[in-house]
Design a protein around this motif. Sequence first.
Motif, PDB file in Angstrom:
ATOM      1  N   LEU A 183     -35.417   9.375  30.401  1.00 27.69           N
ATOM      2  CA  LEU A 183     -35.087   9.131  28.983  1.00 27.69           C
ATOM      3  C   LEU A 183     -36.309   9.365  28.093  1.00 27.69           C
ATOM      4  CD1 LEU A 183     -32.928   5.861  29.120  1.00 27.69           C
ATOM      5  CD2 LEU A 183     -32.158   8.125  28.374  1.00 27.69           C
ATOM      6  N   ALA A 240     -36.826  12.276  25.223  1.00 27.86           N
ATOM      7  CA  ALA A 240     -37.134  11.830  23.861  1.00 27.86           C
ATOM      8  C   ALA A 240     -38.432  12.477  23.359  1.00 27.86           C
ATOM      9  CB  ALA A 240     -37.256  10.307  23.822  1.00 27.86           C
ATOM     10  N   GLN A 283     -30.701   1.514  26.293  1.00 30.31           N
ATOM     11  CA  GLN A 283     -30.512   1.995  27.665  1.00 30.31           C
ATOM     12  C   GLN A 283     -31.816   1.909  28.449  1.00 30.31           C
ATOM     13  OE1 GLN A 283     -29.009   5.991  27.726  1.00 30.31           O
ATOM     14  NE2 GLN A 283     -28.497   5.955  29.919  1.00 30.31           N
ATOM     15  N   LEU A 286     -37.482   6.800  19.360  1.00 28.34           N
ATOM     16  CA  LEU A 286     -36.394   6.775  20.334  1.00 28.34           C
ATOM     17  C   LEU A 286     -35.150   6.174  19.677  1.00 28.34           C
ATOM     18  CD1 LEU A 286     -36.030   7.464  23.386  1.00 28.34           C
ATOM     19  CD2 LEU A 286     -36.324   5.033  23.842  1.00 28.34           C
ATOM     20  N   LYS A 305     -30.559   4.873  22.960  1.00 27.77           N
ATOM     21  CA  LYS A 305     -31.432   5.235  24.082  1.00 27.77           C
ATOM     22  C   LYS A 305     -32.445   4.128  24.364  1.00 27.77           C
ATOM     23  CE  LYS A 305     -29.838   9.463  24.767  1.00 27.77           C
ATOM     24  NZ  LYS A 305     -29.147   9.850  26.012  1.00 27.77           N
TER      25      LYS A 305
END
Length: 604
Positions: A139, A143, A118, A111, A115
């Motif tokens: 997310l 990913a 986040q 990842l 990201k």
Amino acid sequence: MDTNALKKFTQEARNQLRQEVAARLQQVLIADSVEVHEKAAIVSELNKRIQQTSKDRVIEEAAYTWFNRLCALRYMDLNGFNRIAVVSPATDATQPEILQEAKGGYIDKALPAAKRKQLQGYLSGGIPADNPQQEAYRLLLVASCNQLADAMPFLFERIEDYTELLMPRDLLSESSILYAVREALTADVCQDVEVIGWLYQFYISEKKDEVMARKSAVPSEDIPAVTQLFTPHWIVRYMVENSLGRLWLLNHPQSKLAEKMEYYIDPALTPGEGLGVRDKLPLSLSGRGAGGEGDFLRVSSPEELRLCDPACGSGHILTYAFDLLYAIYEEMGYDPIRIPSLVLEKNLYGIEIDGRAGSLAAFALYMKAFEKDRRFARRGVSPNICVMEDIRFSASDVKAYIDKLGSDLFTQDLWEGLRQFEDATTYGSLIRPKIRNAQLIQQRMDDMGVFEDLFLSKTNEDLKKVLEMVAYLSPRYHVVVANPPYFGGSMGAEYKKFAKDHFPKTKSDTFAMFVERNADLALDGGQLGFMTPFVWMFISSYEKLRTLLIEQKTITSLIQLEYSGFEGATVPICTFTLENKHQPDFKGSYIRLSDFRGAENQAP
């Protein structure tokens, strides 16, 4: 497998996804949010796509993309491909395992840092959101898809566009599409990758009904929906065993492959002996023709065999061919770990006009290979599936190439050959390439440094795709097996003109044109297998096709199904195998199933 339950789930899932994607699209187009401002370029791309096609087309594409991926990820979770389950919960849990792991502090290093930050913000509460766990999971899902892009770019191309923006918002509640996927695709259902093909056919079934109800010419973009028909497994086995299996037995009469081929019709049997006695025959008879065959296409090694399905759909024929080829390699003493890569790299080829179906065919073959070799993802081998693309070259493209290559290489013949692919997604494998030696042309261009010219990068990309399609459409296969598309009365004016110009003997229906064209794809003496409507045996409009088969080919076997013998078909069906040359003394095997009513009684 309860296909009725799968059909109900798939049609409901399609409608749910279309509604959710449509709502998300409307929100993106009118919203004045930070998210939209941060992705202004992607929103611009989305608007451009809508202008090029339509809102409905964009909704359909995005909905299907997410259906495809969620179902594929579920299959991969249940079959051990994903180390941490992406859409499935761990035992005694309700949320996807990948989210549970992230909440526990384990986040995959793949990842990206931004990201990851986040994600941690959502999980810690540092980033406010209406549903932080939902945002965190979105997310992780994106990913995971991007990580799989390296191994399976045909299904998990990197998500850097509006596809991510149009992902359904709710993926975790009991009313979510993901929950429905898990409920429908149980461990039992996902024991066989064939389920992926059923899902595709059911997904497009409502579209098919809608198009057929119009009773008018079928537009090019709807041809896949109208012509995709999942081939019953027993017919797949019959076609592959009596083409690929037959060729192998002709070359290797001591092989015990026939013992594994339940639907193989041994030409050494006399009429009336039936199919169940081949295990009592001397091995020396296996694969010998009743006409005393001695002149056949020679194959010494399994690595030489090339089998093509020129209308491969979601890959049902190819996946069974994988099983039979695996058995051949195994019998020849190959290392079991090497076999899956060899089969995908050397033996199996598929051609398809619908990118969605082509992606599933490649995925199905990839999963077949993974079942046999748990480290297959590390081998760097991809299935040989050619998805046709419409490629158009402008006058300026041609001039730039002539300036670079000179008119001796960029000839009029080459130009005409390139123009054949302007409607490749309409005519597919029916295109007879005018370009010869695609590999030689590409090599000469490589030698001249053409593909390194940055000013020609887009044209180079298009040219390479055309040369790839030419290579797939060239006559080089030992075995060609297909359930070709069939529609005659629904042809538009342009399609009828193409049929008349290129297939004057078989222009009545696409399936007849495919029978003629598939023989072109096979080597002399190659083996062919078909499932088609059986009208070609009786109706005057197919007389030239009958003459072609009887006078120039050899019908090795033919099965005429009972009228209701194929559930889902709107026409009566037959299935047959050919040898791609004329053997006047050969006695074929003919079976009529009219006394056995119903689809469930045809195979036994």
